[in-house]
Write a protein that holds these residues in place. Sequence first.
Motif, short mmCIF file in Angstrom:
data_model
loop_
_atom_site.label_atom_id
_atom_site.label_comp_id
_atom_site.label_asym_id
_atom_site.label_seq_id
_atom_site.Cartn_x
_atom_site.Cartn_y
_atom_site.Cartn_z
N HIS A 28 74.65 43.25 67.67
CA HIS A 28 74.89 44.54 67.00
C HIS A 28 76.09 45.25 67.62
O HIS A 28 76.94 45.78 66.91
CB HIS A 28 73.65 45.42 67.06
CG HIS A 28 73.85 46.73 66.38
ND1 HIS A 28 74.13 47.88 67.08
CD2 HIS A 28 73.84 47.06 65.07
CE1 HIS A 28 74.29 48.87 66.22
NE2 HIS A 28 74.12 48.41 65.00
N GLN A 29 76.18 45.23 68.93
CA GLN A 29 77.32 45.85 69.61
C GLN A 29 78.63 45.14 69.24
O GLN A 29 79.64 45.79 69.01
CB GLN A 29 77.12 45.85 71.12
CG GLN A 29 76.04 46.80 71.57
CD GLN A 29 75.69 46.63 73.04
OE1 GLN A 29 76.18 45.75 73.72
NE2 GLN A 29 74.82 47.51 73.51
N GLN B 247 70.64 43.12 70.23
CA GLN B 247 71.43 44.27 70.68
C GLN B 247 72.87 43.87 70.98
O GLN B 247 73.81 44.59 70.60
CB GLN B 247 70.78 44.91 71.92
CG GLN B 247 69.41 45.52 71.64
CD GLN B 247 69.41 46.50 70.48
OE1 GLN B 247 70.28 47.37 70.37
NE2 GLN B 247 68.45 46.35 69.58
N THR B 248 73.07 42.72 71.60
CA THR B 248 74.43 42.24 71.90
C THR B 248 75.22 41.99 70.62
O THR B 248 76.38 42.41 70.50
CB THR B 248 74.37 40.95 72.75
OG1 THR B 248 73.72 41.25 73.98
CG2 THR B 248 75.75 40.41 73.02
N SER C 292 79.47 46.10 65.71
CA SER C 292 79.87 47.51 65.67
C SER C 292 81.29 47.72 66.19
O SER C 292 82.00 48.59 65.71
CB SER C 292 78.92 48.36 66.52
OG SER C 292 77.62 48.33 65.98
N SER C 293 81.68 46.90 67.16
CA SER C 293 83.02 47.08 67.75
C SER C 293 84.09 46.37 66.95
O SER C 293 85.26 46.45 67.27
CB SER C 293 83.02 46.59 69.20
OG SER C 293 82.81 45.20 69.26
#
Length: 129
Positions: free
Chosen positions: A123-124, A120-121, A127-128
Amino acid sequence: MPDVFNSRSPNDAARRWVVCLCADWCGTCRDYRPVFDQVAAEHPGTSFIWLDIEDEAQAALVGELDIETFPTLLIADGARLRFAGPLLPHAGTLSRLLGALDKDSAVVTAADPALNALVQTLHQQISSG
Protein backbone atom coordinates in the motif's frame (compact mmCIF):
# COMPACT_ATOMS: atom_id res chain seq x y z
CA MET A 1 8.57 -1.80 -7.19
CA PRO A 2 6.95 -4.86 -8.74
CA ASP A 3 5.52 -4.96 -12.22
CA VAL A 4 2.43 -2.70 -12.04
CA PHE A 5 -0.41 -2.53 -14.55
CA ASN A 6 -3.16 0.07 -14.78
CA SER A 7 -1.03 2.51 -12.82
CA ARG A 8 -2.87 5.36 -11.16
CA SER A 9 -1.93 8.51 -9.40
CA PRO A 10 -1.02 8.28 -5.69
CA ASN A 11 -4.34 10.02 -4.92
CA ASP A 12 -6.08 6.80 -5.92
CA ALA A 13 -4.18 4.63 -3.41
CA ALA A 14 -7.41 3.89 -1.51
CA ARG A 15 -8.82 2.07 -4.55
CA ARG A 16 -8.51 -1.64 -5.25
CA TRP A 17 -5.32 -3.47 -6.10
CA VAL A 18 -4.65 -7.12 -6.91
CA VAL A 19 -1.27 -8.76 -6.34
CA CYS A 20 -0.30 -12.11 -7.78
CA LEU A 21 2.43 -13.71 -5.68
CA CYS A 22 4.25 -16.05 -8.02
CA ALA A 23 7.58 -17.63 -8.87
CA ASP A 24 9.23 -17.68 -12.27
CA TRP A 25 10.06 -21.40 -11.92
CA CYS A 26 6.35 -22.22 -11.49
CA GLY A 27 4.82 -23.36 -14.79
CA THR A 28 1.31 -22.60 -13.53
CA CYS A 29 2.37 -19.03 -12.75
CA ARG A 30 3.93 -18.58 -16.20
CA ASP A 31 0.72 -19.89 -17.78
CA TYR A 32 -1.36 -17.61 -15.55
CA ARG A 33 0.49 -14.41 -16.51
CA PRO A 34 -1.44 -13.74 -19.78
CA VAL A 35 -4.72 -14.52 -18.00
CA PHE A 36 -3.82 -12.09 -15.20
CA ASP A 37 -2.92 -9.46 -17.81
CA GLN A 38 -6.27 -10.05 -19.57
CA VAL A 39 -8.24 -9.52 -16.35
CA ALA A 40 -6.14 -6.41 -15.65
CA ALA A 41 -7.19 -4.97 -19.03
CA GLU A 42 -10.84 -5.66 -18.18
CA HIS A 43 -10.61 -3.77 -14.84
CA PRO A 44 -9.01 -0.40 -15.58
CA GLY A 45 -9.97 1.02 -12.16
CA THR A 46 -7.83 -1.55 -10.37
CA SER A 47 -4.04 -1.86 -10.10
CA PHE A 48 -2.70 -5.30 -10.93
CA ILE A 49 0.76 -6.21 -9.63
CA TRP A 50 2.76 -9.28 -10.62
CA LEU A 51 5.22 -10.00 -7.82
CA ASP A 52 7.83 -12.72 -8.33
CA ILE A 53 8.64 -13.63 -4.73
CA GLU A 54 11.89 -15.29 -5.78
CA ASP A 55 13.23 -12.23 -7.60
CA GLU A 56 15.78 -10.74 -5.21
CA ALA A 57 14.45 -7.16 -5.42
CA GLN A 58 10.80 -8.17 -5.11
CA ALA A 59 11.39 -10.84 -2.45
CA ALA A 60 12.38 -8.10 -0.01
CA LEU A 61 8.77 -6.86 -0.10
CA VAL A 62 7.43 -10.27 0.89
CA GLY A 63 9.62 -10.53 3.98
CA GLU A 64 8.83 -13.55 6.16
CA LEU A 65 5.58 -14.45 4.40
CA ASP A 66 5.59 -18.14 3.45
CA ILE A 67 3.79 -18.86 0.18
CA GLU A 68 2.86 -22.53 -0.09
CA THR A 69 0.66 -22.51 -3.21
CA PHE A 70 1.19 -20.67 -6.48
CA PRO A 71 -0.38 -18.52 -7.66
CA THR A 72 -1.53 -16.80 -4.46
CA LEU A 73 -3.49 -13.57 -4.74
CA LEU A 74 -3.90 -10.62 -2.43
CA ILE A 75 -6.74 -8.20 -3.07
CA ALA A 76 -7.04 -4.98 -1.09
CA ASP A 77 -8.96 -1.76 -1.12
CA GLY A 78 -6.24 0.66 -0.11
CA ALA A 79 -4.68 -0.79 3.04
CA ARG A 80 -7.74 -2.98 3.78
CA LEU A 81 -7.13 -6.61 2.88
CA ARG A 82 -10.16 -8.15 1.17
CA PHE A 83 -8.82 -11.53 0.00
CA ALA A 84 -5.65 -13.55 0.50
CA GLY A 85 -5.10 -17.05 -0.77
CA PRO A 86 -4.50 -19.35 -3.69
CA LEU A 87 -6.88 -19.01 -6.61
CA LEU A 88 -7.53 -21.24 -9.60
CA PRO A 89 -5.64 -19.67 -12.51
CA HIS A 90 -8.67 -18.87 -14.67
CA ALA A 91 -9.83 -15.44 -15.83
CA GLY A 92 -13.44 -16.21 -14.90
CA THR A 93 -12.50 -17.19 -11.35
CA LEU A 94 -10.65 -13.93 -10.70
CA SER A 95 -13.36 -11.83 -12.39
CA ARG A 96 -16.08 -13.51 -10.30
CA LEU A 97 -14.08 -12.92 -7.13
CA LEU A 98 -13.66 -9.23 -7.96
CA GLY A 99 -17.40 -8.98 -8.64
CA ALA A 100 -18.23 -10.68 -5.34
CA LEU A 101 -15.94 -8.30 -3.47
CA ASP A 102 -17.76 -5.37 -5.10
CA LYS A 103 -20.98 -6.60 -3.49
CA ASP A 104 -19.52 -7.49 -0.07
CA SER A 105 -17.86 -4.91 2.14
CA ALA A 106 -16.26 -7.43 4.52
CA VAL A 107 -12.61 -6.92 5.32
CA VAL A 108 -10.26 -9.84 5.98
CA THR A 109 -8.22 -9.79 9.16
CA ALA A 110 -5.07 -11.74 8.44
CA ALA A 111 -3.70 -13.88 11.25
CA ASP A 112 -0.24 -13.91 9.68
CA PRO A 113 1.72 -10.80 10.73
CA ALA A 114 3.93 -11.20 7.65
CA LEU A 115 0.83 -10.95 5.42
CA ASN A 116 -0.31 -7.80 7.19
CA ALA A 117 3.19 -6.35 6.80
CA LEU A 118 3.18 -7.14 3.07
CA VAL A 119 -0.21 -5.47 2.58
CA GLN A 120 1.01 -2.34 4.38
CA THR A 121 4.29 -2.29 2.43
CA LEU A 122 2.55 -2.66 -0.92
CA HIS A 123 0.00 0.00 0.00
CA GLN A 124 2.83 2.40 0.82
CA GLN A 125 4.57 1.56 -2.48
CA ILE A 126 1.36 2.12 -4.43
CA SER A 127 0.64 5.35 -2.53
CA SER A 128 4.08 6.75 -3.28
CA GLY A 129 3.59 6.11 -6.98
